[in-house]
Design an enzyme around this catalytic site. Structure first.
Site, mmCIF file in Angstrom:
data_model
loop_
_atom_site.group_PDB
_atom_site.id
_atom_site.type_symbol
_atom_site.label_atom_id
_atom_site.label_comp_id
_atom_site.label_asym_id
_atom_site.label_seq_id
_atom_site.Cartn_x
_atom_site.Cartn_y
_atom_site.Cartn_z
ATOM 1 N N ASP A 193 13.565 -6.065 1.823
ATOM 2 C CA ASP A 193 12.608 -6.270 0.743
ATOM 3 C C ASP A 193 12.840 -5.249 -0.370
ATOM 4 O OD1 ASP A 193 9.947 -7.357 -0.277
ATOM 5 O OD2 ASP A 193 9.487 -5.220 -0.101
ATOM 6 N N GLU A 244 16.873 -8.696 -1.108
ATOM 7 C CA GLU A 244 16.127 -9.214 -2.249
ATOM 8 C C GLU A 244 16.441 -8.328 -3.443
ATOM 9 O OE1 GLU A 244 11.518 -9.975 -3.650
ATOM 10 O OE2 GLU A 244 12.092 -8.118 -2.655
ATOM 11 N N ASP A 257 7.366 -15.569 -2.856
ATOM 12 C CA ASP A 257 7.063 -14.970 -4.153
ATOM 13 C C ASP A 257 7.177 -15.988 -5.284
ATOM 14 O OD1 ASP A 257 6.562 -12.290 -3.330
ATOM 15 O OD2 ASP A 257 8.707 -11.904 -3.193
#
Length: 430
Positions: free
Chosen positions: A204, A229, A312
């Site tokens: 992340d 990410e 997201d």
């Protein structure tokens, strides 16, 4: 372009030394959305009932939510990292049972790893939340303000090292140059592998720490799969449409993967953003100036994880959503093209698209489409995209109905829907 050419030579070196097997088809599945923590009876228990559906879609890896105790219910504000019993998704025993169920279907499990920042349990003498508890009876991950980056002045006591990446204002930025931090996070990651059963990592907010730091954790934990990410939002023209040249955008993805090495991959945000616009009468965006795919998959497909939406960009956050009436065009693209496609939970389970997505995934599996499969783009106009994959699968996107003689006579239709179609080469029977 010169920078990319230099990078490519290094990419080839990394590829030759990599242990990742690109000869096999891979499909990642994101097994949650932004609201999954609310599920009555626990998300892990609920997902257990969908293991067969997920396996039937040809999934080889499932990405599960952050497993630790967290201030934010979704798991992205973690605190006591070893405490898997205070997660809103379920407890440690339920998580282990779910992982075992996936393993029984030969599906590997990827943990969502949030280590850029961390929430503290207690205040120090200054009244600042910066005293961390690890979630064990001993002092593992029990840190103080000295483990916070010195430039995070809201929480740090000024004794830590500088941040190696982007700042994160909502929680203390962890000092990954600190030897104890590196050692104890490595131990925690290895514990997730050996004791909980995880096989790989989704990193992340990987922009929050340097690629050199990520490399340390990857090398020290030997995951079978890693995806980062690294959110990028494309370059745009003055008219608000994506530029025809997205080289700087995809270059940063290639650079990160190259610098981390090993099994590292990155989410192909370049392809995601281009597809968002392309399916709205701009399919020419999917071919670059050299005739290749315009996203990261045009440069290094083996290391690009393609996706239509995630928790997201879609879900209830909707930060960069794919046009909802064109979702299947997105899947027709990623499930038949090079790269490692990622199917989103919402689309496979909640949106009633199980059958068409599974149909496309079966095309991929049946034809052995791999991360490094060959791609030959035949047409990329505003209303038509047509591409040949491995000379045995033909994918069409767009509303144009008249294809003339573009479809070879030895190909037959195997999947179709609104503004997409897929053909396979007919096999000669002996």
């Amino acid at each position: 372009m010169e920078k990319y050419l230099v990078t490519l030579s290094l990419v080839l070196t990394v590829l030759m030394s990599s242990t990742v097997n690109f000869s096999e088809a891979e499909i990642l599945f994101q097994g949650f959305n932004w609201e999954s923590w609310r599920k009555q009876g626990g998300w892990y228990n609920f997902l257990m009932g969908h293991v067969d559906h997920i396996a039937n879609a040809g999934v080889t890896h499932v990405w599960l939510p952050p497993p630790s105790q967290s201030v934010g219910p979704q798991g992205y504000m973690p605190g006591r990292l070893y405490d898997l019993n205070d997660s809103k998704y379920g407890n440690e025993a339920e998580l282990k049972a779910l992982i075992s169920a996936f393993h029984a279907k030969n599906i590997q499990c990827v943990a969502d790893i949030v280590i850029n920042h961390r929430c503290a349990d207690y205040k120090d003498s200054r009244g600042i939340y910066c005293i961390f508890e690890g979630g064990t009876p001993d002092d593992r991950l029990d840190w103080g303000p000295g483990m916070i980056c010195r430039d995070d002045t809201q929480y740090s006591d000024g004794t830590g090292n500088p941040d190696t990446g982007m700042s994160f204002d909502a929680a203390p930025d962890i000092d990954h140059l600190n030897a104890r931090v590196q050692r104890e996070l490595t131990d925690w990651l290895n514990w997730l592998k050996t004791e909980v059963g995880f096989d790989g990592w989704r990193l992340d907010f990987a922009k929050g720490y340097s690629s050199n730091i990520a490399k340390i954790y990857v090398q020290n934990t030997s995951p079978s799969f890693v995806v980062a990410e690294i959110w990028s939002s494309l370059a745009y023209n003055g008219d608000g449409k994506p530029s025809n040249n997205q080289d700087p955008d995809r270059q940063q993805l290639v650079n990160w993967v190259q610098e981390v090495g090993g099994p590292a991959t990155a989410f192909d945000f370049t392809t995601k953003g281009l597809l968002n616009s392309a399916v709205q009468n701009a399919l020419y965006l999917m071919r670059d100036a050299n005739g290749k795919a315009a996203g990261m998959i045009g440069w290094w497909p083996e290391k690009a994880v393609t996706f239509v939406d995630n928790h997201d960009t879609g879900s209830t956050q909707n930060l960069w959503p794919f046009p909802s009436d064109k979702i299947m065009q997105g899947y027709a693209y990623i499930l038949t093209h090079p790269g490692i496609p990622c199917i989103f939970y919402d689309h496979l389970i909640d949106w009633g698209l199980t059958e068409p997505i599974t149909e496309l995934a079966a095309v991929r599996t049946r034809n052995g489409i791999k991360p490094n499969s060959t791609l030959r783009i035949l047409v990329a106009d505003a209303d038509l995209y047509l591409a040949m994959i491995d000379e045995k699968v033909l994918t069409k996107l767009g509303p144009r109905f008249d294809l003339g003689n573009l479809i070879p006579s030895d190909f037959h239709l195997v999947a179709h829907g609104s503004d997409y179609a897929v053909w396979e080469k007919t096999q000669n029977k002996s």
